[in-house]
Design a protein around this motif. Structure first.
Motif, PDB file in Angstrom:
ATOM      1  N   ASN A   1      38.599  25.265  -5.290  1.00 29.45           N
ATOM      2  CA  ASN A   1      38.016  25.435  -6.618  1.00 29.45           C
ATOM      3  C   ASN A   1      36.957  26.544  -6.612  1.00 29.45           C
ATOM      4  O   ASN A   1      36.860  27.336  -7.557  1.00 29.45           O
ATOM      5  N   LEU A   2      36.163  26.613  -5.548  1.00 24.78           N
ATOM      6  CA  LEU A   2      35.154  27.669  -5.450  1.00 24.78           C
ATOM      7  C   LEU A   2      35.794  29.051  -5.377  1.00 24.78           C
ATOM      8  O   LEU A   2      35.274  30.019  -5.967  1.00 24.78           O
ATOM      9  N   THR A   3      36.911  29.170  -4.677  1.00 27.02           N
ATOM     10  CA  THR A   3      37.562  30.485  -4.571  1.00 27.02           C
ATOM     11  C   THR A   3      38.009  30.997  -5.937  1.00 27.02           C
ATOM     12  O   THR A   3      38.073  32.215  -6.158  1.00 27.02           O
ATOM     13  N   THR A   4      38.308  30.105  -6.868  1.00 32.32           N
ATOM     14  CA  THR A   4      38.756  30.542  -8.196  1.00 32.32           C
ATOM     15  C   THR A   4      37.621  31.106  -9.038  1.00 32.32           C
ATOM     16  O   THR A   4      37.868  31.730 -10.070  1.00 32.32           O
ATOM     17  N   ARG A   5      36.371  30.884  -8.613  1.00 34.50           N
ATOM     18  CA  ARG A   5      35.223  31.383  -9.374  1.00 34.50           C
ATOM     19  C   ARG A   5      34.764  32.759  -8.904  1.00 34.50           C
ATOM     20  O   ARG A   5      33.817  33.330  -9.447  1.00 34.50           O
ATOM     21  N   LEU A   6      35.427  33.317  -7.904  1.00 35.31           N
ATOM     22  CA  LEU A   6      35.057  34.633  -7.374  1.00 35.31           C
ATOM     23  C   LEU A   6      35.761  35.731  -8.173  1.00 35.31           C
ATOM     24  O   LEU A   6      36.795  36.270  -7.752  1.00 35.31           O
ATOM     25  N   ARG A   7      35.176  36.064  -9.322  1.00 30.43           N
ATOM     26  CA  ARG A   7      35.816  37.051 -10.176  1.00 30.43           C
ATOM     27  C   ARG A   7      34.808  37.759 -11.094  1.00 30.43           C
ATOM     28  O   ARG A   7      35.163  38.193 -12.176  1.00 30.43           O
ATOM     29  N   ASN A   8      33.573  37.878 -10.640  1.00 27.51           N
ATOM     30  CA  ASN A   8      32.563  38.510 -11.483  1.00 27.51           C
ATOM     31  C   ASN A   8      32.703  40.031 -11.522  1.00 27.51           C
ATOM     32  O   ASN A   8      32.348  40.676 -12.506  1.00 27.51           O
TER      33      ASN A   8
END
Length: 285
Positions: free
Chosen positions: A150-157
């Protein structure tokens, strides 16, 4: 350039010289990086130094410091960040701490617009509602696979040229999902050693006074604790029957079932393997 005299305030200069795995983690751009090693090798310091440097160098970037339980950060990673990594920046006003609100988690705010959020996977709502460039997970073996993915999916800034999940951990059993993830190549593992920590081992490779005392304590450990915390080995406990046992998976806190549900007890007295007692309650549905 003239140097300040003794009666003039001296500039706040941050000094950190990584070596070994701590130096490698500074340079790697792998999407998932795990700094694994025994206790006291400076793993957390290295990860936090990289996170801090990335925020300073990339205006508008967003980072996250996260652990399985948010409250445990206050006495661990955040102390290291505040007292060793960002002390000069805080003194100079380069960044400031914001305690959070109903809509935002606690965070460190940089003068260049960068932010480091603080959260826990025990209360993931605020953590998962944002996008990040870099996420630092402390003591990653506490997480489960779902937390990690789930954390990897938030790496998109997109404010930094590469997005990265970095983590540190003490070793656990070799069947732990995180170790197995490094075996498949999905996560890059870097092995941290006590020689990487200059407060323990000097540049000549000799223990400092502090290092000798600390290593003596680790050398007094026995069994699996010695193997993991002194040498950083992913080993199973001697005599372990259920090799895939994990408290994160197999411990569940539940309310007592209704009194009218049928109960069963199943007992194995364990003449060879450990005693087992299972308590069952049967849902009428």
């Amino acid at each position: 350039m003239s140097l300040p005299t003794l009666d003039q305030p001296r500039p706040n200069v941050h000094s950190y010289t990584p070596r070994g795995a701590a130096l490698l983690v500074m340079h790697t751009r792998a999407s998932e990086v795990l700094l694994s090693g025994p206790a006291g090798t400076g793993k957390s310091r290295a990860c936090l130094e990289k996170l801090h440097a990335m925020m300073l160098a990339n205006p508008g970037a967003r980072g996250l410091i996260v652990r399985k339980v948010r409250d445990t950060l206050s006495s661990t990673g955040l102390v290291t960040f505040r007292e060793h990594v960002a002390a000069e920046a805080l003194t100079m006003g380069v960044l400031e701490f914001y305690g959070g609100s109903a809509s935002e988690p606690p965070q460190y705010r940089y003068g260049n617009g960068s932010r480091i959020m603080i959260g826990g996977m025990d209360k993931p709502t605020k953590v998962m509602s944002s996008e990040y460039d870099v996420i630092y997970v402390q003591e990653a073996i506490e997480l489960n696979t779902t937390d990690w993915e789930n954390l990897t999916t938030r790496l998109r800034n997109g404010k930094i040229s590469f997005q990265q999940l970095i983590a540190d951990t003490n070793p656990d059993t070799p069947v732990h999902w995180l170790y197995q993830r490094t075996r498949t190549g999905a996560t890059k593992m870097l092995h941290s050693r006590h020689e990487d920590n200059p407060t323990l081992i000097d540049e000549q490779g000799l223990p400092t006074e502090r290092g000798a005392a600390y290593l003596a304590k680790l050398d007094a450990l026995t069994g699996v604790r010695y193997e993991r915390l002194r040498h950083g080995r992913w080993v199973a406990a001697e005599g372990l029957v259920y090799e895939d046992y994990s408290p994160d998976v197999h411990h569940r806190a539940i309310a007592d079932p209704p009194h009218d549900w049928v109960r069963y007890w199943s007992v194995d007295f364990g003449y060879t393997n450990p005693f087992v007692l299972q308590c069952w309650a049967v849902d009428p549905d």
